[in-house]
Each structure stands twice: as structure tokens, then as C-alpha cells.
Write a protein that holds these residues in place. Structure first.
Motif, PDB file in Angstrom:
ATOM      1  N   VAL A  65       0.849  -1.201   0.000  1.00  0.00           N
ATOM      2  CA  VAL A  65       0.000   0.000   0.000  1.00  0.00           C
ATOM      3  C   VAL A  65       0.878   1.243   0.000  1.00  0.00           C
ATOM      4  O   VAL A  65       0.614   2.207  -0.733  1.00  0.00           O
ATOM      5  CB  VAL A  65      -0.976   0.000   1.202  1.00  0.00           C
ATOM      6  N   VAL A  66       1.947   1.237   0.786  1.00  0.00           N
ATOM      7  CA  VAL A  66       2.851   2.385   0.832  1.00  0.00           C
ATOM      8  C   VAL A  66       3.479   2.613  -0.541  1.00  0.00           C
ATOM      9  O   VAL A  66       3.550   3.754  -1.023  1.00  0.00           O
ATOM     10  CB  VAL A  66       3.931   2.206   1.929  1.00  0.00           C
ATOM     11  N   ALA A  67       3.897   1.550  -1.211  1.00  0.00           N
ATOM     12  CA  ALA A  67       4.487   1.671  -2.553  1.00  0.00           C
ATOM     13  C   ALA A  67       3.464   2.229  -3.539  1.00  0.00           C
ATOM     14  O   ALA A  67       3.797   3.076  -4.383  1.00  0.00           O
ATOM     15  CB  ALA A  67       5.012   0.311  -3.022  1.00  0.00           C
ATOM     16  N   HIS A  68       2.218   1.768  -3.437  1.00  0.00           N
ATOM     17  CA  HIS A  68       1.152   2.289  -4.296  1.00  0.00           C
ATOM     18  C   HIS A  68       0.959   3.784  -4.041  1.00  0.00           C
ATOM     19  O   HIS A  68       0.851   4.577  -4.989  1.00  0.00           O
ATOM     20  CB  HIS A  68      -0.157   1.528  -4.044  1.00  0.00           C
ATOM     21  N   CYS A  69       0.919   4.190  -2.791  1.00  0.00           N
ATOM     22  CA  CYS A  69       0.731   5.606  -2.442  1.00  0.00           C
ATOM     23  C   CYS A  69       1.860   6.464  -3.006  1.00  0.00           C
ATOM     24  O   CYS A  69       1.615   7.561  -3.509  1.00  0.00           O
ATOM     25  CB  CYS A  69       0.623   5.779  -0.934  1.00  0.00           C
ATOM     26  N   ARG A  70       3.076   5.952  -2.947  1.00  0.00           N
ATOM     27  CA  ARG A  70       4.218   6.694  -3.510  1.00  0.00           C
ATOM     28  C   ARG A  70       4.073   6.842  -5.019  1.00  0.00           C
ATOM     29  O   ARG A  70       4.358   7.911  -5.571  1.00  0.00           O
ATOM     30  CB  ARG A  70       5.518   5.981  -3.173  1.00  0.00           C
ATOM     31  N   ALA A  71       3.614   5.782  -5.682  1.00  0.00           N
ATOM     32  CA  ALA A  71       3.430   5.840  -7.137  1.00  0.00           C
ATOM     33  C   ALA A  71       2.324   6.834  -7.505  1.00  0.00           C
ATOM     34  O   ALA A  71       2.469   7.606  -8.459  1.00  0.00           O
ATOM     35  CB  ALA A  71       3.114   4.444  -7.684  1.00  0.00           C
ATOM     36  N   VAL A  72       1.224   6.824  -6.747  1.00  0.00           N
ATOM     37  CA  VAL A  72       0.134   7.764  -7.004  1.00  0.00           C
ATOM     38  C   VAL A  72       0.627   9.192  -6.795  1.00  0.00           C
ATOM     39  O   VAL A  72       0.311  10.098  -7.576  1.00  0.00           O
ATOM     40  CB  VAL A  72      -1.100   7.446  -6.127  1.00  0.00           C
ATOM     41  N   ARG A  73       1.425   9.399  -5.767  1.00  0.00           N
ATOM     42  CA  ARG A  73       1.993  10.734  -5.506  1.00  0.00           C
ATOM     43  C   ARG A  73       2.804  11.214  -6.698  1.00  0.00           C
ATOM     44  O   ARG A  73       2.679  12.368  -7.129  1.00  0.00           O
ATOM     45  CB  ARG A  73       2.869  10.683  -4.260  1.00  0.00           C
ATOM     46  N   GLU A  74       3.657  10.356  -7.247  1.00  0.00           N
ATOM     47  CA  GLU A  74       4.480  10.748  -8.399  1.00  0.00           C
ATOM     48  C   GLU A  74       3.618  11.135  -9.593  1.00  0.00           C
ATOM     49  O   GLU A  74       3.880  12.129 -10.262  1.00  0.00           O
ATOM     50  CB  GLU A  74       5.454   9.625  -8.776  1.00  0.00           C
ATOM     51  N   VAL A  75       2.579  10.360  -9.874  1.00  0.00           N
ATOM     52  CA  VAL A  75       1.679  10.681 -10.986  1.00  0.00           C
ATOM     53  C   VAL A  75       0.930  11.978 -10.695  1.00  0.00           C
ATOM     54  O   VAL A  75       0.824  12.856 -11.557  1.00  0.00           O
ATOM     55  CB  VAL A  75       0.700   9.519 -11.269  1.00  0.00           C
TER      56      VAL A  75
ATOM     57  N   HIS B 204      -7.826  11.145  -9.999  1.00  0.00           N
ATOM     58  CA  HIS B 204      -7.408  10.742 -11.346  1.00  0.00           C
ATOM     59  C   HIS B 204      -6.080   9.985 -11.308  1.00  0.00           C
ATOM     60  O   HIS B 204      -5.929   8.941 -11.955  1.00  0.00           O
ATOM     61  CB  HIS B 204      -7.294  11.973 -12.237  1.00  0.00           C
ATOM     62  N   ALA B 205      -5.126  10.488 -10.525  1.00  0.00           N
ATOM     63  CA  ALA B 205      -3.830   9.804 -10.426  1.00  0.00           C
ATOM     64  C   ALA B 205      -4.014   8.388  -9.890  1.00  0.00           C
ATOM     65  O   ALA B 205      -3.381   7.443 -10.378  1.00  0.00           O
ATOM     66  CB  ALA B 205      -2.874  10.609  -9.541  1.00  0.00           C
ATOM     67  N   ASP B 206      -4.898   8.230  -8.891  1.00  0.00           N
ATOM     68  CA  ASP B 206      -5.155   6.899  -8.338  1.00  0.00           C
ATOM     69  C   ASP B 206      -5.754   5.981  -9.408  1.00  0.00           C
ATOM     70  O   ASP B 206      -5.434   4.793  -9.465  1.00  0.00           O
ATOM     71  CB  ASP B 206      -6.087   7.000  -7.129  1.00  0.00           C
ATOM     72  N   ASN B 207      -6.586   6.536 -10.276  1.00  0.00           N
ATOM     73  CA  ASN B 207      -7.164   5.740 -11.371  1.00  0.00           C
ATOM     74  C   ASN B 207      -6.101   5.284 -12.359  1.00  0.00           C
ATOM     75  O   ASN B 207      -6.293   4.285 -13.052  1.00  0.00           O
ATOM     76  CB  ASN B 207      -8.232   6.536 -12.117  1.00  0.00           C
ATOM     77  N   LEU B 208      -4.993   6.020 -12.437  1.00  0.00           N
ATOM     78  CA  LEU B 208      -3.941   5.710 -13.405  1.00  0.00           C
ATOM     79  C   LEU B 208      -2.822   4.839 -12.840  1.00  0.00           C
ATOM     80  O   LEU B 208      -1.826   4.606 -13.524  1.00  0.00           O
ATOM     81  CB  LEU B 208      -3.343   7.013 -13.958  1.00  0.00           C
ATOM     82  N   VAL B 209      -2.992   4.363 -11.603  1.00  0.00           N
ATOM     83  CA  VAL B 209      -1.965   3.502 -10.990  1.00  0.00           C
ATOM     84  C   VAL B 209      -2.628   2.226 -10.491  1.00  0.00           C
ATOM     85  O   VAL B 209      -3.565   2.269  -9.705  1.00  0.00           O
ATOM     86  CB  VAL B 209      -1.241   4.233  -9.827  1.00  0.00           C
ATOM     87  N   LYS B 210      -2.151   1.109 -10.970  1.00  0.00           N
ATOM     88  CA  LYS B 210      -2.615  -0.209 -10.499  1.00  0.00           C
ATOM     89  C   LYS B 210      -1.424  -0.851  -9.806  1.00  0.00           C
ATOM     90  O   LYS B 210      -0.434  -1.175 -10.451  1.00  0.00           O
ATOM     91  CB  LYS B 210      -3.090  -1.053 -11.665  1.00  0.00           C
ATOM     92  N   GLY B 211      -1.516  -0.962  -8.489  1.00  0.00           N
ATOM     93  CA  GLY B 211      -0.348  -1.396  -7.715  1.00  0.00           C
ATOM     94  C   GLY B 211       0.661  -0.267  -7.759  1.00  0.00           C
ATOM     95  O   GLY B 211       0.412   0.819  -7.264  1.00  0.00           O
ATOM     96  N   THR B 212       1.786  -0.519  -8.424  1.00  0.00           N
ATOM     97  CA  THR B 212       2.770   0.547  -8.635  1.00  0.00           C
ATOM     98  C   THR B 212       2.965   0.830 -10.123  1.00  0.00           C
ATOM     99  O   THR B 212       3.810   1.638 -10.496  1.00  0.00           O
ATOM    100  CB  THR B 212       4.133   0.168  -8.019  1.00  0.00           C
ATOM    101  N   ARG B 213       2.170   0.176 -10.954  1.00  0.00           N
ATOM    102  CA  ARG B 213       2.304   0.304 -12.407  1.00  0.00           C
ATOM    103  C   ARG B 213       1.361   1.378 -12.935  1.00  0.00           C
ATOM    104  O   ARG B 213       0.175   1.398 -12.596  1.00  0.00           O
ATOM    105  CB  ARG B 213       1.988  -1.042 -13.063  1.00  0.00           C
ATOM    106  N   ILE B 214       1.892   2.273 -13.760  1.00  0.00           N
ATOM    107  CA  ILE B 214       1.065   3.299 -14.385  1.00  0.00           C
ATOM    108  C   ILE B 214       0.311   2.656 -15.543  1.00  0.00           C
ATOM    109  O   ILE B 214       0.889   1.934 -16.357  1.00  0.00           O
ATOM    110  CB  ILE B 214       1.928   4.478 -14.877  1.00  0.00           C
ATOM    111  N   ILE B 215      -1.005   2.905 -15.583  1.00  0.00           N
ATOM    112  CA  ILE B 215      -1.863   2.351 -16.627  1.00  0.00           C
ATOM    113  C   ILE B 215      -2.580   3.490 -17.337  1.00  0.00           C
ATOM    114  O   ILE B 215      -2.569   4.634 -16.885  1.00  0.00           O
ATOM    115  CB  ILE B 215      -2.882   1.341 -16.049  1.00  0.00           C
ATOM    116  N   THR B 216      -3.239   3.174 -18.429  1.00  0.00           N
ATOM    117  CA  THR B 216      -4.031   4.169 -19.160  1.00  0.00           C
ATOM    118  C   THR B 216      -5.450   4.187 -18.601  1.00  0.00           C
ATOM    119  O   THR B 216      -5.873   3.253 -17.903  1.00  0.00           O
ATOM    120  CB  THR B 216      -4.107   3.823 -20.654  1.00  0.00           C
TER     121      THR B 216
END
Length: 160
Positions: free
Chosen positions: A18-28, A118-130
Motif C-alpha cells: 500500500v505504501v508503494a502504491h501511495c508513492r506511485a500515485v503521488r508521483e503521478v 485521477h492519479a489513483d485511477n492511473l496507478v494499479k499497484g505501482t504500475r502506471i496504466i491508461t
């Protein structure tokens, strides 16, 4: 500041995933926060903490729980609102009630709330998706919610 917020996620019981996902969403999310009209600090904090409620629940109520945790920690109301309103493209009070949540408006209203959702919608796990991939993963959602998610995408892409 980031380390302090990461400690809040950990102390709330969030798993390393979850922490890794949150970091990825933050970056997006920060890629959408360059406009001077956007409060970058609220986007930064809200994106990093958006799933803080997952330390307690992995159901839809994690957003409601997360907002309450943020308020209990004395964080800005703007950050708590981002956390509460980040799921999909939001829920109306009626939709919340039908889903067993508190009957309150959880539609993202501010630009910062919309960016994090929107950023959360574009991140699945830690992978950026369309957005198309997100919608394909959301086939079981009612059409109105998928349309709402796509409209949010169109609005937010103007900020990229």
C-alpha cells in the motif's frame, strides 16, 4: 515532510504494498500539479496519504476511515477531503448511502481532489496504466460511474 507522512502510513497499519502504491500515485499526481492555481502541497500530502485507511479496511470505507484518520492526526481539512473523495471519480451522498457508507457527498470538487482521484485511477499497484485499462478493470461498475471516471480523465489531462 515526506518521511513524516510515510511514518503516518506505517503507523496506521498500511502494508509495504500500500505504501508503494501511495508513492506511485503521488508521483503521478505531481505531474498534474504544475499549474500555479494548484496547491501542490495539498496534492503531495493527499496523494501520499490517499490510502491511509487501508491499514484498517480494504473495502470502499477505507476512504471514509482515511479521512477520519487524517482529521484525528490534525492534518489540513483539504488533505482529509482529498483522502475521502479519491475513489474512482467520487460518489454522491445517495451512492454512499446505497454502498453502506455515511451518506455524505464524496465527489471530488477541488482541483487537488480531482488530481489525486485521477492519479489513483492511473496507478494499479505501482504500475502506471491508461484510463482505458482502468475502465477495462472496471467493467462491473455502472455505466454512469465509468462515464464519470472518463470525464474526470478528460478534465485532468488538461493539467498535464
Amino acid at each position: 515532510m515526506t518521511e513524516h507522512l510515510l511514518k503516518k502510513l506505517e503507523s496506521a497499519g498500511c502494508s509495504p504494498g500500500v505504501v508503494a502504491h501511495c508513492r506511485a500515485v503521488r508521483e503521478v499526481a505531481l505531474t498534474f500539479a504544475a499549474d500555479p492555481l494548484v496547491d501542490r502541497q495539498h496534492v503531495d500530502e493527499g496523494a501520499l496519504l490517499h490510502d491511509i485507511g487501508r491499514g484498517v479496511s480494504h473495502a470502499l470505507d477505507h476512504a471514509e476511515i482515511g479521512g477520519a484518520l487524517c482529521r484525528a492526526e490534525g492534518l489540513a481539512e483539504e488533505v482529509a477531503a482529498i483522502v475521502e473523495r479519491h475513489i474512482g471519480a467520487g460518489f454522491t451522498a445517495d451512492e454512499c448511502s446505497l454502498l453502506g457508507l455515511l451518506p455524505r457527498d464524496c465527489m471530488p470538487r477541488t482541483i487537488e481532489e480531482k488530481i489525486v482521484a485521477h492519479a489513483d485511477n492511473l496507478v494499479k499497484g505501482t504500475r502506471i496504466i491508461t484510463i482505458e485499462e482502468r475502465l477495462m478493470h472496471s467493467l462491473d461498475l455502472p455505466a454512469r460511474l465509468k462515464k464519470r471516471m472518463y470525464r474526470l480523465h478528460l478534465e485532468m489531462e488538461l493539467f498535464r
